[in-house]
Design an enzyme around this catalytic site. Structure first.
Site, PDB file in Angstrom:
ATOM      1  CG  ASN A 134      -1.696   1.230   1.451  1.00  0.00           C
ATOM      2  OD1 ASN A 134      -1.859   2.017   0.507  1.00  0.00           O
ATOM      3  ND2 ASN A 134      -2.218   1.428   2.655  1.00  0.00           N
ATOM      4  CE  LYS A 143       0.258   3.336   4.932  1.00  0.00           C
ATOM      5  NZ  LYS A 143       0.204   3.461   6.365  1.00  0.00           N
ATOM      6  CG  HIS A 151      -5.757   1.731   5.429  1.00  0.00           C
ATOM      7  ND1 HIS A 151      -5.269   2.653   6.319  1.00  0.00           N
ATOM      8  CD2 HIS A 151      -4.745   0.861   5.187  1.00  0.00           C
ATOM      9  CE1 HIS A 151      -3.999   2.345   6.595  1.00  0.00           C
ATOM     10  NE2 HIS A 151      -3.668   1.268   5.920  1.00  0.00           N
ATOM     11  CD  GLU A 197      -2.766   5.311   7.024  1.00  0.00           C
ATOM     12  OE1 GLU A 197      -2.820   5.429   5.779  1.00  0.00           O
ATOM     13  OE2 GLU A 197      -1.801   4.788   7.627  1.00  0.00           O
ATOM     14  CD  GLU A 231      -3.426  -2.873   7.482  1.00  0.00           C
ATOM     15  OE1 GLU A 231      -2.315  -3.102   7.017  1.00  0.00           O
ATOM     16  OE2 GLU A 231      -4.050  -1.826   7.267  1.00  0.00           O
ATOM     17  N   GLY A 250       2.622   1.786  10.870  1.00  0.00           N
ATOM     18  CA  GLY A 250       3.577   2.881  10.707  1.00  0.00           C
ATOM     19  C   GLY A 250       4.279   3.270  11.992  1.00  0.00           C
ATOM     20  CB  SER A 287       5.484  -2.228  11.888  1.00  0.00           C
ATOM     21  OG  SER A 287       5.023  -0.923  12.206  1.00  0.00           O
TER      22      SER A 287
HETATM   23  C1  PEP Z   1      -0.722  -0.074   6.092  1.00  0.00           C
HETATM   24  O1  PEP Z   1      -0.720   1.063   5.701  1.00  0.00           O
HETATM   25  O2  PEP Z   1      -1.678  -0.799   5.794  1.00  0.00           O
HETATM   26  C2  PEP Z   1       0.388  -0.548   6.904  1.00  0.00           C
HETATM   27  C3  PEP Z   1       0.319  -1.747   7.418  1.00  0.00           C
HETATM   28  O3  PEP Z   1       1.442   0.310   7.088  1.00  0.00           O
HETATM   29  P1  PEP Z   1       2.876  -0.043   7.723  1.00  0.00           P
HETATM   30  O4  PEP Z   1       3.357  -1.307   7.056  1.00  0.00           O
HETATM   31  O5  PEP Z   1       3.739   1.141   7.388  1.00  0.00           O
HETATM   32  O6  PEP Z   1       2.686  -0.236   9.199  1.00  0.00           O
END
Ligand code: PEP
Length: 261
Positions: A13, A15, A103, A105, A175, A181, A221
């Protein structure tokens, strides 16, 4: 069905990173690095920003790549006066395979709710896109002991009135918000436990057969250094990767998870 029968997915992703020109360089790197054995073992998915999808499609088509791609969001509406939104039919026209929906976010910064997520899931299905539904709890919820209940409610909300033949094809990404992040990773056992709970919920809502087919990913992460232990969990069928997927070399190492320490 064991996880041997669910093809693993590694989904990057991007973003709001990587512009349409940079995306061509990225995809070219993937094109000359990935070999048939990689594609045979793992489905590789890219979620670029909307403005990059045409560029990604061009490289995939020109080089006959087996990489698939998706949109980071989708409108719940088909067309009309919805300034700034992108419809499922527009995405389908670009041969987009997936729509990432819900997601954290988008839930946090765009007030997405289980109802709006459900409407988007239905819009994706209507336009022949496969929903990849993101669910997961915040740190407060986990510390309050309600992570499983919260996450399963999100699953149930997203799937309201969705027919079983569509559910068996879709992907659910667990997630935990506190791990996105932040560098904090859920333990492989946390990922496994929540994947088992999600699969059991899908079995209860639909059937064991449907639950056995749904692919459940972990996200938060993920990097080359932790992917192997995550993938060793039998109910974890892949990963949704944010930050680490911005570097094609790191993403390639994640795609080749069996070779990692
Ligand atoms: C994500 O944006 O879905 C995500 C898991 O980000 P990150 O891997 O940076 O934690």
């Amino acid at each position: 069905m064991t996880n041997d029968q669910r093809k693993p997915v590694m989904a990057g992703n991007w973003k709001m990173n990587i512009n349409h020109l940079e995306s061509i360089a990225y995809m070219n790197k993937m094109a000359f690095s990935l070999i048939d054995a990689d594609y045979a073992r793992t489905e590789v998915v890219i979620f670029p920003p909307f403005t990059d999808i045409r560029s990604v499609q061009t490289v995939v088509d020109a080089d006959h790549l087996s990489i698939t791609y998706g949109a980071q969001d989708i409108s719940a509406h088909d067309s009309g006066a919805y300034t700034g939104e992108i419809s499922g039919s527009m995405l389908k026209k670009l041969h987009t395979k997936y729509a990432l929906i819900g997601h954290s976010e988008r839930r946090a910064y765009h007030n997405e709710t289980d109802e709006s997520v459900n409407a988007k899931v239905k819009a994706a299905i209507k336009h022949d896109l496969i929903p990849m539904i993101a669910v997961g709890e915040t740190l407060d919820i986990r510390q309050g002991g309600n992570a499983v209940e919260h996450t399963l409610n999100q699953v149930q909300g997203a799937l309201k009135d969705v027919r079983s033949n569509y559910v068996s094809e879709l992907v659910i990404a667990y997630e935990p918000v506190w791990a996105i992040g932040t560098g904090e990773v859920a333990t492989p056992q946390d990922a496994q436990d929540m994947s088992i709970a999600i699969r059991a919920k899908v079995a209860k809502l639909y059937s064991q057969d449907v639950a056995d087919k749904v692919r459940i990913l972990y996200g938060g992460s993920v990097k080359a250094g932790n992917i192997k232990a995550i993938m060793e969990q039998p109910d974890v069928d892949g990963a949704l990767i944010g930050g680490a997927a911005l570097d094609p070399d790191e993403f390639l190492r994640i795609i080749r998870w069996p070779d990692q320490p």
